[in-house]
Design a protein around this motif. Structure first.
Motif, PDB file in Angstrom:
ATOM      1  N   PHE A  98      41.338  18.780  27.014  1.00  0.00           N
ATOM      2  CA  PHE A  98      41.005  17.673  26.131  1.00  0.00           C
ATOM      3  C   PHE A  98      39.788  16.944  26.678  1.00  0.00           C
ATOM      4  CE2 PHE A  98      41.459  13.115  25.170  1.00  0.00           C
ATOM      5  CZ  PHE A  98      41.293  13.188  23.803  1.00  0.00           C
ATOM      6  N   GLU A  99      38.760  16.828  25.856  1.00  0.00           N
ATOM      7  CA  GLU A  99      37.559  16.088  26.230  1.00  0.00           C
ATOM      8  C   GLU A  99      37.366  14.979  25.218  1.00  0.00           C
ATOM      9  OE1 GLU A  99      34.202  18.637  26.511  1.00  0.00           O
ATOM     10  OE2 GLU A  99      35.152  19.986  27.931  1.00  0.00           O
ATOM     11  N   PRO A 100      37.680  13.737  25.583  1.00  0.00           N
ATOM     12  CA  PRO A 100      37.541  12.637  24.619  1.00  0.00           C
ATOM     13  C   PRO A 100      36.080  12.357  24.315  1.00  0.00           C
ATOM     14  CG  PRO A 100      38.158  11.795  26.760  1.00  0.00           C
ATOM     15  CD  PRO A 100      38.210  13.283  26.852  1.00  0.00           C
ATOM     16  N   ARG A 119      29.889  14.244  24.772  1.00  0.00           N
ATOM     17  CA  ARG A 119      31.225  14.198  25.347  1.00  0.00           C
ATOM     18  C   ARG A 119      31.146  13.526  26.707  1.00  0.00           C
ATOM     19  NH1 ARG A 119      34.668  16.894  22.224  1.00  0.00           N
ATOM     20  NH2 ARG A 119      33.882  18.559  20.933  1.00  0.00           N
TER      21      ARG A 119
END
Length: 124
Positions: A98-100, A119
């Motif tokens: 997961f890369e917010p 990102r």
């Protein structure tokens, strides 16, 4: 019954609950899980586990399909009331990362939908 008796009752209750809690902490630290595996989720993991259940699906009240991950392989099992069967074996897929999104990049994308989104940890 006077006020002193009520205080004694509550003090005895607190003492008994404290002893039970202390025994639970000692049992958890010593690894005495035994018939209480629910205490295992609060213990610190000593090592990485090799076996994990990735997903389950109930087919009917007697059967379910389970995806089991063992080391670097996944096994699809059909579990029934009277027998178990291996349906498939395959190399395990990598866990998704997961890369917010950066909040400023979200605002920029809303204003300019064709622009690239930045990102976290990446520079433009």
């Amino acid at each position: 019954m006077d006020q002193l008796d009520i205080i004694r009752y509550f003090a005895a209750l607190i003492l008994v609950l404290g002893l039970l809690g202390g025994f639970a902490v000692v049992a958890r630290r010593a690894g005495w899980m035994g018939p209480m595996p629910m205490l295992d989720r609060w213990s610190t993991p000593a090592r990485k586990r090799r076996l994990s259940i990735t997903e389950t699906l109930m087919l009917d009240p007697r059967r379910k399909v389970v995806i089991v991950r063992v080391d670097d392989a996944e096994h699809v099992l059909l579990l029934g009331a009277d027998r178990e069967q291996v349906l498939d074996r395959a190399p395990a897929k990598d866990e998704p990362v997961f890369e917010p999104l950066v909040p400023d990049a979200l605002d920029a994308e809303a204003e300019n939908p064709g622009a690239s989104v930045t990102r976290l940890g990446q520079s433009q």
